[in-house]
Design an enzyme around this catalytic site. Structure first.
Site, PDB file in Angstrom:
ATOM      1  N   ASN A 131      17.444  -6.434  47.631  1.00 58.41           N
ATOM      2  CA  ASN A 131      17.025  -5.327  46.752  1.00 58.41           C
ATOM      3  C   ASN A 131      15.545  -5.362  46.384  1.00 58.41           C
ATOM      4  O   ASN A 131      14.913  -4.318  46.294  1.00 58.41           O
ATOM      5  CB  ASN A 131      17.923  -5.247  45.506  1.00 58.41           C
ATOM      6  CG  ASN A 131      17.959  -6.514  44.694  1.00 58.41           C
ATOM      7  OD1 ASN A 131      17.736  -7.599  45.223  1.00 58.41           O
ATOM      8  ND2 ASN A 131      18.250  -6.385  43.424  1.00 58.41           N
ATOM      9  N   SER A 208      24.803 -11.889  44.775  1.00 62.52           N
ATOM     10  CA  SER A 208      26.049 -11.550  44.093  1.00 62.52           C
ATOM     11  C   SER A 208      26.622 -12.767  43.367  1.00 62.52           C
ATOM     12  O   SER A 208      26.378 -13.915  43.755  1.00 62.52           O
ATOM     13  CB  SER A 208      27.066 -11.041  45.117  1.00 62.52           C
ATOM     14  OG  SER A 208      27.357 -12.067  46.044  1.00 62.52           O
ATOM     15  N   THR A 209      27.415 -12.514  42.348  1.00 65.42           N
ATOM     16  CA  THR A 209      28.054 -13.612  41.610  1.00 65.42           C
ATOM     17  C   THR A 209      29.006 -14.375  42.540  1.00 65.42           C
ATOM     18  O   THR A 209      29.102 -15.599  42.463  1.00 65.42           O
ATOM     19  CB  THR A 209      28.778 -13.053  40.370  1.00 65.42           C
ATOM     20  OG1 THR A 209      27.779 -12.490  39.507  1.00 65.42           O
ATOM     21  CG2 THR A 209      29.513 -14.140  39.610  1.00 65.42           C
ATOM     22  N   GLY A 212      26.889 -16.622  44.695  1.00 66.70           N
ATOM     23  CA  GLY A 212      26.247 -17.597  43.807  1.00 66.70           C
ATOM     24  C   GLY A 212      27.210 -18.697  43.377  1.00 66.70           C
ATOM     25  O   GLY A 212      26.852 -19.871  43.300  1.00 66.70           O
ATOM     26  N   GLU A 229      20.395 -16.291  39.913  1.00 67.86           N
ATOM     27  CA  GLU A 229      20.185 -14.966  39.316  1.00 67.86           C
ATOM     28  C   GLU A 229      21.197 -14.050  39.972  1.00 67.86           C
ATOM     29  O   GLU A 229      21.084 -13.738  41.155  1.00 67.86           O
ATOM     30  CB  GLU A 229      18.760 -14.446  39.593  1.00 67.86           C
ATOM     31  CG  GLU A 229      17.648 -15.290  38.998  1.00 67.86           C
ATOM     32  CD  GLU A 229      17.571 -15.229  37.485  1.00 67.86           C
ATOM     33  OE1 GLU A 229      18.382 -14.516  36.859  1.00 67.86           O
ATOM     34  OE2 GLU A 229      16.708 -15.929  36.925  1.00 67.86           O
ATOM     35  N   CYS A 263      19.589  -5.612  39.702  1.00 68.22           N
ATOM     36  CA  CYS A 263      20.530  -6.389  38.887  1.00 68.22           C
ATOM     37  C   CYS A 263      20.392  -6.051  37.409  1.00 68.22           C
ATOM     38  O   CYS A 263      21.320  -6.288  36.644  1.00 68.22           O
ATOM     39  CB  CYS A 263      20.355  -7.881  39.132  1.00 68.22           C
ATOM     40  SG  CYS A 263      18.658  -8.413  39.105  1.00 68.22           S
ATOM     41  N   GLU A 432      13.888 -17.768  35.413  1.00 70.21           N
ATOM     42  CA  GLU A 432      12.716 -17.686  36.287  1.00 70.21           C
ATOM     43  C   GLU A 432      11.561 -17.104  35.483  1.00 70.21           C
ATOM     44  O   GLU A 432      11.744 -16.605  34.370  1.00 70.21           O
ATOM     45  CB  GLU A 432      13.029 -16.808  37.495  1.00 70.21           C
ATOM     46  CG  GLU A 432      14.168 -17.376  38.324  1.00 70.21           C
ATOM     47  CD  GLU A 432      14.321 -16.702  39.680  1.00 70.21           C
ATOM     48  OE1 GLU A 432      14.902 -15.613  39.709  1.00 70.21           O
ATOM     49  OE2 GLU A 432      13.840 -17.276  40.674  1.00 70.21           O
TER      50      GLU A 432
HETATM   51  P1  NDP Z   1      24.982 -11.764  48.751  1.00 75.43           P
HETATM   52  O1  NDP Z   1      25.076 -12.480  47.462  1.00 75.43           O
HETATM   53  O2  NDP Z   1      26.032 -12.040  49.758  1.00 75.43           O
HETATM   54  O3  NDP Z   1      23.580 -12.092  49.464  1.00 75.43           O
HETATM   55  C1  NDP Z   1      22.420 -12.573  48.829  1.00 75.43           C
HETATM   56  C2  NDP Z   1      21.748 -13.601  49.710  1.00 75.43           C
HETATM   57  O4  NDP Z   1      22.616 -14.719  49.907  1.00 75.43           O
HETATM   58  C3  NDP Z   1      21.415 -13.078  51.113  1.00 75.43           C
HETATM   59  O5  NDP Z   1      20.221 -13.668  51.560  1.00 75.43           O
HETATM   60  C4  NDP Z   1      22.600 -13.591  51.908  1.00 75.43           C
HETATM   61  O6  NDP Z   1      22.346 -13.684  53.280  1.00 75.43           O
HETATM   62  C5  NDP Z   1      22.796 -14.950  51.296  1.00 75.43           C
HETATM   63  N1  NDP Z   1      24.106 -15.546  51.540  1.00 75.43           N
HETATM   64  C6  NDP Z   1      25.257 -14.912  51.925  1.00 75.43           C
HETATM   65  N2  NDP Z   1      26.240 -15.815  52.061  1.00 75.43           N
HETATM   66  C7  NDP Z   1      25.728 -17.017  51.739  1.00 75.43           C
HETATM   67  C8  NDP Z   1      26.260 -18.337  51.684  1.00 75.43           C
HETATM   68  N3  NDP Z   1      27.551 -18.609  51.977  1.00 75.43           N
HETATM   69  N4  NDP Z   1      25.455 -19.363  51.317  1.00 75.43           N
HETATM   70  C9  NDP Z   1      24.172 -19.122  51.001  1.00 75.43           C
HETATM   71  N5  NDP Z   1      23.605 -17.899  51.063  1.00 75.43           N
HETATM   72  C10 NDP Z   1      24.371 -16.862  51.413  1.00 75.43           C
HETATM   73  O7  NDP Z   1      24.868 -10.238  48.436  1.00 75.43           O
HETATM   74  P2  NDP Z   1      25.175  -8.979  49.366  1.00 75.43           P
HETATM   75  O8  NDP Z   1      23.977  -8.670  50.141  1.00 75.43           O
HETATM   76  O9  NDP Z   1      26.435  -9.184  50.166  1.00 75.43           O
HETATM   77  O10 NDP Z   1      25.431  -7.870  48.254  1.00 75.43           O
HETATM   78  C11 NDP Z   1      26.724  -7.749  47.664  1.00 75.43           C
HETATM   79  C12 NDP Z   1      26.622  -7.304  46.222  1.00 75.43           C
HETATM   80  O11 NDP Z   1      25.988  -8.320  45.454  1.00 75.43           O
HETATM   81  C13 NDP Z   1      25.781  -6.065  45.963  1.00 75.43           C
HETATM   82  O12 NDP Z   1      26.453  -4.900  46.231  1.00 75.43           O
HETATM   83  C14 NDP Z   1      25.438  -6.260  44.516  1.00 75.43           C
HETATM   84  O13 NDP Z   1      26.518  -5.851  43.717  1.00 75.43           O
HETATM   85  C15 NDP Z   1      25.259  -7.753  44.401  1.00 75.43           C
HETATM   86  N6  NDP Z   1      23.838  -8.173  44.547  1.00 75.43           N
HETATM   87  C16 NDP Z   1      23.166  -8.550  43.432  1.00 75.43           C
HETATM   88  C17 NDP Z   1      21.835  -8.861  43.531  1.00 75.43           C
HETATM   89  C18 NDP Z   1      21.040  -9.280  42.363  1.00 75.43           C
HETATM   90  O14 NDP Z   1      19.840  -9.087  42.348  1.00 75.43           O
HETATM   91  N7  NDP Z   1      21.639  -9.881  41.359  1.00 75.43           N
HETATM   92  C19 NDP Z   1      21.100  -8.775  44.780  1.00 75.43           C
HETATM   93  C20 NDP Z   1      21.920  -8.414  45.908  1.00 75.43           C
HETATM   94  C21 NDP Z   1      23.222  -8.124  45.763  1.00 75.43           C
HETATM   95  P3  NDP Z   1      22.734 -12.464  54.266  1.00 75.43           P
HETATM   96  O15 NDP Z   1      21.743 -11.410  54.029  1.00 75.43           O
HETATM   97  O16 NDP Z   1      22.625 -13.066  55.595  1.00 75.43           O
HETATM   98  O17 NDP Z   1      24.138 -12.049  53.909  1.00 75.43           O
END
Ligand code: NDP
Length: 459
Positions: A131, A208-209, A212, A229, A263, A432
């Site tokens: 994002n 995502s939670t 995380g 975060e 977020c 942060e």
């Molecule tokens: P994710 O939490 O899956 O992805 C965030 C990051 O984590 C990406 O770089 C992702 O890589 C990476 N990741 C995914 N799986 C793992 C893992 N097992 N171990 C370590 N890192 C990992 O979010 P999504 O992109 O799937 O979004 C889903 C939802 O999460 C959104 O619709 C929103 O609701 C929420 N979200 C919240 C955010 C915030 O700022 N708080 C930001 C983004 C999403 P990759 O891109 O390869 O999947």
């Protein structure tokens, strides 16, 4: 080695193919980072500070290029993207002052001198979401580098381009090779390896939670440090004693900025019941006035959603029978467009309880202050929120009562690099930004030095 096509979300055209790093690639980068970190940590603090200022200067010279990349890769409006690139520069400049200020403490004790040192952790893994690719990366790497660490950075699959470029600019600015490595790849490969690699001493994760939680559980196996975060479902609480015109005029920007992919989005508007109807009358033209369109145009306020998959997820919150109060406009045709949407969902509805991460807001009436606080806190999240009132006592009472890390009164501001940012409850762990961020990339070491009592003894 696999690769991935990066798509322009406003046109659905392929921008570029990016090679993905595999586990061996991560292990090589971590080994190089560990070696670069030892040299970096030994540099004089003033030299580390100067290197970070050079990095900031090189970013400043490439604002236009970075912004254009973000417009194309993420669909951010050009004005937002320029702000984001400028923010990276500012964050680097701010933390460039840290190496010369990590002074530890001298603590009075009997029998000698006691001092603390803020030792760097070593290699830090930063995992970023799609994002805000540039800014969130900088919140991790700038204070981590300032505290004497090396950084391996994994951008989200959909939006790697600005992070890759920042990695190149770091080298151009003279940072040691391998000190900041950008490693595009899958979360399940690169991200997971940051969690399991013993030489990665901390993971900074934003996303995502659900993911995380998984990162935190994996990190526990090595007692690895984490900063998380995560998601949010923040409330925008509008009391009857506020400037209602201003509250209504700004509410769309508190949730639809970055197409709601934020977020901190104030995605639950809570309005005191006696002004609810008037608020909705004022909100309708404000929502319909949000300019949605070509992110490269300077008039645009909101671009497309980031991807087709995400468009489908957001759409699932607005089925045909959804309680739509009104909607704004969005372009038709190619691109992942989604019109700003206002729902009058009930408290138990999925749209009111789950993070949508798109331009969809729910509005709900409340009765009094206690009711507003109860609804605001009735969520597993606790990241952000706004309180609209002209009563200072109420503003302070409600600010203290809402369980969230970042609140603003009579505005929707969440992020300043000089102030701490992070969530309560399942919105995260740790903070942060702000003056203390470098400390979260250090271990405190305490050293006691015995001092002989008189010149004659062991002198
Ligand atoms: P994710 O939490 O899956 O992805 C965030 C990051 O984590 C990406 O770089 C992702 O890589 C990476 N990741 C995914 N799986 C793992 C893992 N097992 N171990 C370590 N890192 C990992 O979010 P999504 O992109 O799937 O979004 C889903 C939802 O999460 C959104 O619709 C929103 O609701 C929420 N979200 C919240 C955010 C915030 O700022 N708080 C930001 C983004 C999403 P990759 O891109 O390869 O999947």
């Amino acid at each position: 080695m696999t690769s991935c096509e990066v798509i322009n979300p406003a046109t659905e055209e392929v921008l570029r193919t990016v090679e993905f790093v595999d586990v061996e690639g991560v292990d090589d980068a971590v080994a190089r980072a560990a070696s670069a970190q030892r040299t970096w940590a030994r540099l004089a603090p003033a030299d580390r500070a100067a290197a970070l200022r050079s990095f900031a200067a090189v970013v400043d010279a490439h604002i236009d290029e970075l912004a254009a990349l973000e417009v194309a890769n993420s669909g951010h409006p050009i004005g937002n993207a320029e702000w984001e690139a400028g923010h990276v520069r500012d964050v680097l400049q701010y933390y460039a002052a840290a190496p010369e200020r990590l002074s530890g403490k001298q603590i009075p004790v009997a029998g000698g001198l006691d001092v603390t040192f803020n030792e760097p952790l070593g290699v830090v893994g930063v995992i970023t979401p799609w994002n805000f690719p540039m800014t969130i990366a900088a919140w991790g790497f700038a204070p981590a580098l300032a505290a004497g660490n090396a950084v391996v950075l994994k951008p989200a699959e959909w939006t790697p381009l600005t992070s890759v470029r920042l990695g190149e600019l770091a080298v151009e600015a003279g940072l040691p090779e391998g000190l900041l490595s950008v490693l595009p790849g899958r979360g399940s490969v690169v991200g997971e390896r940051f969690v399991t690699h013993p030489a990665v001493r901390k993971v900074v994760f934003t996303g995502s939670t659900a993911t995380g939680t998984r990162v935190m559980a994996g990190a526990a196996a090595q007692v690895k440090r984490v900063t998380l975060e995560l998601g949010g479902k923040s409330a925008n609480i509008v009391f009857d004693d506020c400037d209602l015109e201003k509250a209504a005029a700004t509410a769309p920007y508190g949730v639809f900025d970055n197409a709601g992919q934020d977020c901190c989005a104030r995605s639950r508007i809570l309005v005191q019941r006696n002004v609810y109807d008037r608020f909705m009358e004022l909100l309708e033209p404000a929502v319909k006035g949000v300019v949605v369109g070509d992110p490269a145009s300077r008039d645009t306020e909101m671009g497309p959603l980031v991807s087709k998959a995400h468009w489908e997820k957001v759409s699932s919150f607005v089925p045909d029978d959804a309680p739509v109060a009104f909607r704004g406009e969005a372009p038709a045709g190619r691109g992942y467009w989604f019109a700003p949407t206002v729902l009058t969902a009930q408290r138990a509805d999925r749209a009111f309880t789950e993070e949508i991460f798109g331009p969809v807001v729910t509005v709900l009436p409340f009765d009094d202050e206690a009711d507003a606080i109860a609804i605001a806190n009735d969520t597993a999240y606790g990241l952000s929120g706004s309180i609209w009132t002209d009563n200072l006592s109420r503003a302070l009472r409600v600010s203290r009562a809402v369980e969230a890390g970042n609140l603003s009164v009579n505005s929707h501001s969440s992020v300043r690099y000089t102030t701490p940012f992070g969530g309560f409850k399942q919105s995260g762990l740790g903070r942060e930004l702000g003056p203390d961020a470098p400390l979260s990339f250090t271990e405190t070491k305490n050293v006691f030095i015995a001092v002989a009592e008189s010149i004659g003894e062991n002198s």
